[in-house]
Design a protein around this motif. Structure first.
Motif, PDB file in Angstrom:
ATOM      1  N   LEU A  99       0.798  -1.234   0.000  1.00  0.00           N
ATOM      2  CA  LEU A  99       0.000   0.000   0.000  1.00  0.00           C
ATOM      3  C   LEU A  99       0.828   1.281   0.000  1.00  0.00           C
ATOM      4  N   ALA A 100       2.149   1.168   0.131  1.00  0.00           N
ATOM      5  CA  ALA A 100       2.946   2.386   0.330  1.00  0.00           C
ATOM      6  C   ALA A 100       2.922   3.331  -0.871  1.00  0.00           C
ATOM      7  N   LEU A 101       2.728   2.793  -2.076  1.00  0.00           N
ATOM      8  CA  LEU A 101       2.789   3.653  -3.261  1.00  0.00           C
ATOM      9  C   LEU A 101       1.385   4.066  -3.684  1.00  0.00           C
ATOM     10  N   LYS A 102       1.092   5.350  -3.548  1.00  0.00           N
ATOM     11  CA  LYS A 102      -0.248   5.827  -3.924  1.00  0.00           C
ATOM     12  C   LYS A 102      -0.487   5.625  -5.422  1.00  0.00           C
ATOM     13  N   GLN A 103       0.598   5.587  -6.180  1.00  0.00           N
ATOM     14  CA  GLN A 103       0.482   5.371  -7.634  1.00  0.00           C
ATOM     15  C   GLN A 103      -0.176   4.023  -7.937  1.00  0.00           C
ATOM     16  N   LEU A 104      -0.213   3.118  -6.946  1.00  0.00           N
ATOM     17  CA  LEU A 104      -0.811   1.799  -7.197  1.00  0.00           C
ATOM     18  C   LEU A 104      -2.223   1.669  -6.610  1.00  0.00           C
TER      19      LEU A 104
END
Ligand code: SF4
Length: 308
Positions: free
Chosen positions: A92-97
């Protein structure tokens, strides 16, 4: 220095069975990876040596990933499939995902034989709280005592922030999974981990925990080198006694692992005996020696009854 995010095609398969470790109990976990790399840079992370790519790489050909996902599920309609995205990245760390995660969830909405786990140390849960909750979606958190977060997981949210995110996720209706992994098993840390269990259960409804795992810190020669190269400070945890196991990984001596797994396991079970507890990458001998799970050992997590 923060890592750059780049977009690149994945030329290999998107879905892989979790490699586990030779001779260890394997739980038939499937890894699906929309990206490789992580902004958190934990000192002990195997991603520090796993890829030559030092940036965070989001795979640009995700239509191929969804096609593989669809084909795999269609080919295995009669099996319980347990997927996770948190092996080569933090889920979940990457908002891009965010959109990719939501698409994965949507895709399995009516697939009762499929479970997907999003493993994280982050607090980026809002996308999951803006959709209807699904019982086959498990959000899971890796936890460590705050003192260890401050030295080894420097860029991650604090224990308190993670616990708040877990509470919100549960309040919304999801079940969660918890992972104490890696556990740094020095004698001086034992009290910190026992205290961590008290903190967890003070904050979290144990009936909402889908599964709970424990795994002692372990390393390969390559990981040890990467830790030493990446660390500005001397890592005291590497100076403990380790034994080379037959899968090539170095682990704490058996007596110490058993002591930690028994004391922590008993404490977890004392909070709620129904919790499905397992050890990550341990062998038969360890499973036969633990004292907390004789009647309900959760060696195998791939039967539906076990999970839902
Ligand atoms: S959060 Fe997980 S994937 Fe990210 S650096 Fe830490 S251990 Fe590695």
């Amino acid at each position: 220095m923060s890592k750059k995010i780049i977009y690149k095609e994945n030329l290999g398969p998107f879905i892989k069975p979790c490699p586990g470790s030779p001779g260890r109990i394997n739980c038939n976990y499937l890894i699906i990876s929309p990206a490789m790399g992580c902004p958190y840079n934990c000192s002990y992370c195997f991603l520090n040596f796993y890829s030559k790519e030092k940036n965070i790489c989001i795979f640009s050909n995700q239509e191929k990933m969804f096609q593989e996902f669809k084909d795999f599920i269609n080919l295995n309609k009669n099996k319980l499939l347990r997927f996770g995205t948190g092996e080569f990245m933090d889920s979940l760390a990457l908002k891009q995902l965010n959109d990719t995660n939501l698409k994965l969830i949507k895709f399995i909405k009516d697939k009762e034989n499929v479970i997907i786990e999003f493993k994280t140390k982050s607090t980026n849960i809002d996308p999951f709280l803006n959709i209807e909750k699904q019982d086959n979606v498990i959000l899971s958190w890796s936890l460590n005592p705050q003192e260890i977060i401050e030295t080894e997981e420097l860029l991650t949210p604090s224990l308190e922030e993670r616990l708040n995110a877990i509470k919100k996720t549960i309040d919304y209706g999801y079940k969660v999974a918890l992972h104490l992994d890696p556990i740094f098993m020095s004698e001086e840390n034992l009290a910190k981990y026992l205290n961590l269990i008290d903190i967890i259960f003070k904050n979290i409804d144990s009936n909402k925990i889908a599964w709970f795992s424990m795994g002692g810190f372990r390393y390969t020669d390559e990981l040890k080198l990467a830790i030493l190269e990446n660390s500005k400070n001397i890592k005291n945890y590497l100076a403990e006694e380790f034994i080379k196991c037959n899968d090539g990984k170095f682990r704490y001596p058996r007596y110490l692992r058993l002591k930690f797994y028994n004391l922590l396991g008993e404490k977890i079970k004392s909070k709620n005996p129904k919790i499905k507890l397992y050890m990550c990458m341990e062998d038969d001998f360890m499973w036969e020696s633990i004292i907390w799970g004789k009647s309900s050992v959760t060696k195998c997590l791939h039967t539906k009854a076990c999970l839902l």
